[in-house]
Design an enzyme around this catalytic site. Structure first.
Site, PDB file in Angstrom:
ATOM      1  N   ASN A   9       0.837  -1.258   0.094  1.00 47.43           N
ATOM      2  CA  ASN A   9       0.104  -0.009  -0.078  1.00 47.43           C
ATOM      3  C   ASN A   9       0.872   1.215   0.004  1.00 47.43           C
ATOM      4  OD1 ASN A   9      -2.026   1.964   0.355  1.00 47.43           O
ATOM      5  ND2 ASN A   9      -2.441   1.496   2.385  1.00 47.43           N
ATOM      6  N   LYS A  11      -0.080   4.333  -0.231  1.00 49.04           N
ATOM      7  CA  LYS A  11      -0.557   5.536   0.539  1.00 49.04           C
ATOM      8  C   LYS A  11      -0.320   6.879  -0.399  1.00 49.04           C
ATOM      9  CE  LYS A  11      -0.194   3.237   4.653  1.00 49.04           C
ATOM     10  NZ  LYS A  11      -0.068   3.370   6.169  1.00 49.04           N
ATOM     11  N   HIS A  94      -9.176   0.532   5.229  1.00 49.07           N
ATOM     12  CA  HIS A  94      -7.925   0.761   5.708  1.00 49.07           C
ATOM     13  C   HIS A  94      -8.096   1.767   7.028  1.00 49.07           C
ATOM     14  CE1 HIS A  94      -3.877   2.181   6.733  1.00 49.07           C
ATOM     15  NE2 HIS A  94      -3.500   1.126   5.854  1.00 49.07           N
ATOM     16  N   GLU A  96      -6.561   4.398   8.137  1.00 45.53           N
ATOM     17  CA  GLU A  96      -6.662   5.549   7.806  1.00 45.53           C
ATOM     18  C   GLU A  96      -7.761   6.185   7.021  1.00 45.53           C
ATOM     19  OE1 GLU A  96      -1.857   4.881   7.499  1.00 45.53           O
ATOM     20  OE2 GLU A  96      -2.758   5.182   5.743  1.00 45.53           O
ATOM     21  N   GLU A 166      -4.852  -5.450  10.443  1.00 41.96           N
ATOM     22  CA  GLU A 166      -3.981  -4.486  10.953  1.00 41.96           C
ATOM     23  C   GLU A 166      -4.240  -3.858  12.250  1.00 41.96           C
ATOM     24  OE1 GLU A 166      -2.363  -2.416   6.804  1.00 41.96           O
ATOM     25  OE2 GLU A 166      -4.396  -1.689   7.406  1.00 41.96           O
ATOM     26  N   GLY A 172       2.766   2.272  11.057  1.00 40.32           N
ATOM     27  CA  GLY A 172       3.595   3.374  10.914  1.00 40.32           C
ATOM     28  C   GLY A 172       4.274   3.854  12.121  1.00 40.32           C
ATOM     29  N   SER A 212       3.762  -2.641  10.305  1.00 42.71           N
ATOM     30  CA  SER A 212       5.251  -2.285  10.338  1.00 42.71           C
ATOM     31  C   SER A 212       5.861  -3.570  10.126  1.00 42.71           C
ATOM     32  CB  SER A 212       5.633  -1.697  11.658  1.00 42.71           C
ATOM     33  OG  SER A 212       5.251  -0.697  11.878  1.00 42.71           O
TER      34      SER A 212
END
Length: 249
Positions: A9, A11, A94, A96, A166, A172, A212
């Site tokens: 991904n 992003k 996701h 985010e 996730e 991140g 990560s």
């Protein structure tokens, strides 16, 4: 046998030139693998990525799509638009998107249904926040996210779905769930699928870990019996790191 998948991904990274360089680098580096390899560039670079990867084992996915066929949804992208440039896979849910754009289970259910109706493959993301894990609610949260968005689907629809767990606290941040924590949650997810449907379906769904993942820890994470690959963030932006992760599967 469940598909082994490594998806990158990207992003909101890489302009047109950077996308071309990274995609071409991956095409040159990844020529022979038993894994399904997916990259998800930003929307404006999808068409170029499809062209660059057309003679390689690398597939191109979108990072998002709208639930409607068309209409007054400024800035949005439909399934038909994606398919018209050769994109058949989309990442939905996701963390985010959930956190920054307010996407909830009800909206994601509509997006998933649209993607499936169009014959697309869905990489569906979900996972708990740090405070939810600290409160020992991680199984409850993950179970609810799956149930609300996916468990109304017919069993046949699951042939088009890949799950991506996730833990939000590990995206991140440099923090990573231990291989044992990843396996524990993936086993819970497969048990939840078994209870909602049956063991045959549950054992056929690929479940990826995201959070990560790096070359240094990928092999140990991927070695766990219920971990079928990874959804990779930062490490997917470097050819050598992403290739090492693909090789580790």
């Amino acid at each position: 046998m469940r598909a082994k998948i490594v998806a990158g991904n990207w992003k909101m990274n890489n302009n047109a030139g950077e996308t071309q360089a990274l995609a071409q680098g991956l095409v040159d580096a990844i020529s022979n693998t038993d894994a399904q390899v997916v990259i998800a560039p930003t929307a404006v670079n999808l068409a170029n990525a499809v062209t660059l990867t057309e003679n390689s084992p690398i597939e191109v996915a979108a990072q998002n799509m709208h639930f409607a066929d068309s209409g007054a949804y400024t800035g949005e992208i439909s399934a038909d638009m994606l398919q018209s440039i050769g994109v058949q896979t989309v990442i939905l849910g996701h963390s985010e998107r959930r956190a920054y754009f307010g996407e909830d289970d009800a909206l994601l259910e509509k997006k998933v249904n649209q993607a499936l109706a169009k014959g697309m493959q869905v990489i569906f993301c979900f996972g708990e926040e740090l405070e939810e894990r600290q409160a020992d609610r991680h199984f409850e949260v993950v179970g609810s996210q799956l149930k609300n968005a996916l468990y109304k689907l017919d069993a046949a629809a699951w042939k088009q779905i890949v799950l991506a767990y996730e833990p939000v606290w590990a995206i991140g941040t440099g923090e990573t769930a231990s291989p044992e924590q990843a396996q524990e949650m993936h086993a819970f997810i497969r048990k939840s699928l078994t209870e909602a449907y049956d063991a045959e379906l549950a054992n056929g769904v690929s479940i990826l870990y995201g959070g990560s993942v790096k070359p240094a820890n990928a092999k140990e994470i991927f070695s766990k019996p219920d971990v079928d690959g990874g959804l990779i963030g930062g490490a997917s932006l470097k050819v050598a790191d992403f290739k090492a992760i693909v090789d580790s599967i």
